[in-house]
Design a protein around this motif. Structure first.
Motif, PDB file in Angstrom:
ATOM      1  N   SER A 198     -12.710   3.910 -24.962  1.00  0.00           N
ATOM      2  CA  SER A 198     -12.080   2.931 -24.081  1.00  0.00           C
ATOM      3  C   SER A 198     -10.787   2.468 -24.732  1.00  0.00           C
ATOM      4  O   SER A 198     -10.482   2.858 -25.872  1.00  0.00           O
ATOM      5  CB  SER A 198     -13.010   1.741 -23.828  1.00  0.00           C
ATOM      6  N   ALA A 199     -10.040   1.658 -24.012  1.00  0.00           N
ATOM      7  CA  ALA A 199      -8.770   1.182 -24.563  1.00  0.00           C
ATOM      8  C   ALA A 199      -8.420  -0.179 -23.996  1.00  0.00           C
ATOM      9  O   ALA A 199      -8.840  -0.546 -22.894  1.00  0.00           O
ATOM     10  CB  ALA A 199      -7.650   2.175 -24.245  1.00  0.00           C
ATOM     11  N   THR A 200      -7.660  -0.906 -24.782  1.00  0.00           N
ATOM     12  CA  THR A 200      -7.100  -2.171 -24.329  1.00  0.00           C
ATOM     13  C   THR A 200      -5.691  -2.305 -24.881  1.00  0.00           C
ATOM     14  O   THR A 200      -5.349  -1.699 -25.895  1.00  0.00           O
ATOM     15  CB  THR A 200      -7.967  -3.374 -24.772  1.00  0.00           C
ATOM     16  N   GLY A 201      -4.897  -3.071 -24.194  1.00  0.00           N
ATOM     17  CA  GLY A 201      -3.542  -3.360 -24.665  1.00  0.00           C
ATOM     18  C   GLY A 201      -3.377  -4.855 -24.807  1.00  0.00           C
ATOM     19  O   GLY A 201      -3.715  -5.625 -23.908  1.00  0.00           O
ATOM     20  N   LEU A 205      -2.039  -4.170 -18.722  1.00  0.00           N
ATOM     21  CA  LEU A 205      -2.139  -3.363 -17.497  1.00  0.00           C
ATOM     22  C   LEU A 205      -1.728  -1.906 -17.701  1.00  0.00           C
ATOM     23  O   LEU A 205      -2.449  -1.000 -17.243  1.00  0.00           O
ATOM     24  CB  LEU A 205      -1.275  -3.993 -16.396  1.00  0.00           C
ATOM     25  N   PRO A 206      -0.580  -1.641 -18.363  1.00  0.00           N
ATOM     26  CA  PRO A 206      -0.210  -0.226 -18.550  1.00  0.00           C
ATOM     27  C   PRO A 206      -1.275   0.573 -19.298  1.00  0.00           C
ATOM     28  O   PRO A 206      -1.552   1.721 -18.939  1.00  0.00           O
ATOM     29  CB  PRO A 206       1.089  -0.296 -19.372  1.00  0.00           C
ATOM     30  N   ILE A 207      -1.892  -0.027 -20.309  1.00  0.00           N
ATOM     31  CA  ILE A 207      -2.911   0.717 -21.065  1.00  0.00           C
ATOM     32  C   ILE A 207      -4.168   0.902 -20.209  1.00  0.00           C
ATOM     33  O   ILE A 207      -4.812   1.965 -20.257  1.00  0.00           O
ATOM     34  CB  ILE A 207      -3.227   0.013 -22.413  1.00  0.00           C
ATOM     35  N   VAL A 249      -9.319  -4.869 -12.663  1.00  0.00           N
ATOM     36  CA  VAL A 249      -9.507  -3.476 -13.087  1.00  0.00           C
ATOM     37  C   VAL A 249     -10.625  -2.780 -12.298  1.00  0.00           C
ATOM     38  O   VAL A 249     -10.595  -1.559 -12.156  1.00  0.00           O
ATOM     39  CB  VAL A 249      -9.704  -3.320 -14.617  1.00  0.00           C
ATOM     40  N   VAL A 250     -11.570  -3.559 -11.780  1.00  0.00           N
ATOM     41  CA  VAL A 250     -12.580  -2.957 -10.890  1.00  0.00           C
ATOM     42  C   VAL A 250     -11.875  -2.378  -9.664  1.00  0.00           C
ATOM     43  O   VAL A 250     -12.154  -1.251  -9.234  1.00  0.00           O
ATOM     44  CB  VAL A 250     -13.652  -3.995 -10.488  1.00  0.00           C
TER      45      VAL A 250
END
Ligand code: KMH
Ligand code: ZN
Length: 281
Positions: A204-207, A213-215, A252-253
């Protein structure tokens, strides 16, 4: 590519003060309410930093508070409960190891030291090894937190030295855009994903901040899962503070569903991560 998306909510972190951001969920009641709303919206995992309401809502690794928090979340939700072993940049390594005693389903395990703004987030390899082996012994599933490309190599070394985690699955989370870590760009994320060892079963990833949002979009497009929450970002949009973590989850859902990768159930999340059955309800 997974047909569905694991959505992790990281609702508070250790860096933001409640006095500066009152909507941060820091009491047990606020954390439980947040967890319930985020689960109903589609989250599958909660990444928890415990705070102490009797000490200005500062981060704490107090064993009783940690255990009580895990128990309260377990009684109120079906979310996979992950305790942070990163704590705050001021927590000693020895206290960070004791987090496992609270018997979470999962724990974070950061794969290297890095500059963290003006501070140092300390994760020497011997500490990583100790934490990894203790997590195996206590049947807690680690989530490898990768803040930099070198962390991918350190995780490889850890698996070579000690074998697979409890449960046999290897889940990693790219935490991008920390000042001192890998940038929150599509290029950096893709470089990290391309380096992942074959043992990795999901990522998974987070920014942090404006990379949130871009990530998320890049991770979805590349087949990854998502982490969102006030630990990583305090603005819902330019100039607009987030009021509740569920806003990030709902957003994000919607994006994941539009991209044909709807949120996975908590049952699917448990299978994906290989967590031990500890549910009490
Ligand atoms: N609070 C950061 C210093 C983790 O949870 O394991 C570390 C952190 C990572 O948040
Ligand atoms: Zn954290």
């Amino acid at each position: 590519m997974s047909a569905s998306t694991l959505i992790t909510v990281a609702p508070s972190g250790a860096e933001t003060a409640k006095a500066d951001f009152p909507q941060l969920p820091t009491t047990t009641e606020e954390l439980v309410e947040t967890a319930q709303r985020c689960e109903a919206a589609g989250a599958g995992l909660i990444h928890v930093h415990v705070r102490d309401p009797e000490n200005d809502h500062a981060p704490t690794l107090d064993p009783v508070r940690l255990r009580d928090t895990v128990q309260a979340l377990r009684e109120a939700t079906d979310l996979v409960i992950q305790l942070s072993t990163g704590g705050s940049v001021h927590d000693p390594l020895e206290s960070r190891l004791t987090v496992l005693e609270a018997e979470p389903d999962s724990c974070s395990l950061t794969c290297g030291t890095l500059n963290f703004g003006d501070n140092i987030f300390l994760n020497p390899f011997p500490f990583m090894s100790q934490l990894y082996v203790q997590a195996q012994e206590r049947e807690v599933v680690p989530e490898f937190e990768l803040f930099d490309l070198g962390h991918v190599a350190a995780m490889r070394r850890l698996i070579d030295a000690h074998g697979l985690p409890f449960g046999g699955k290897v889940h990693v989370d790219f935490v991008t855009n920390v000042p001192g870590g890998m940038p929150g760009t599509v290029e950096a994320l893709v470089a990290g994903v391309s380096m992942l060892p074959e043992e990795v079963t999901s990522w998974s990833a987070t920014g942090i901040g404006r990379a949130h949002l871009p990530i998320a979009a890049a991770a979805l497009a590349a087949g990854g899962h998502l982490r969102v929450g006030m630990e990583d970002n305090l603005l819902y949009a330019r100039g607009q503070q987030v009021q509740h973590n569920v806003e990030f989850v709902e957003r994000v859902v919607d994006i994941a569903t539009a991209m044909q990768r709807p949120p996975m159930s908590t049952t699917e999340a448990r299978e994906l991560l290989g967590v031990k059955e500890r549910r009490t309800r």
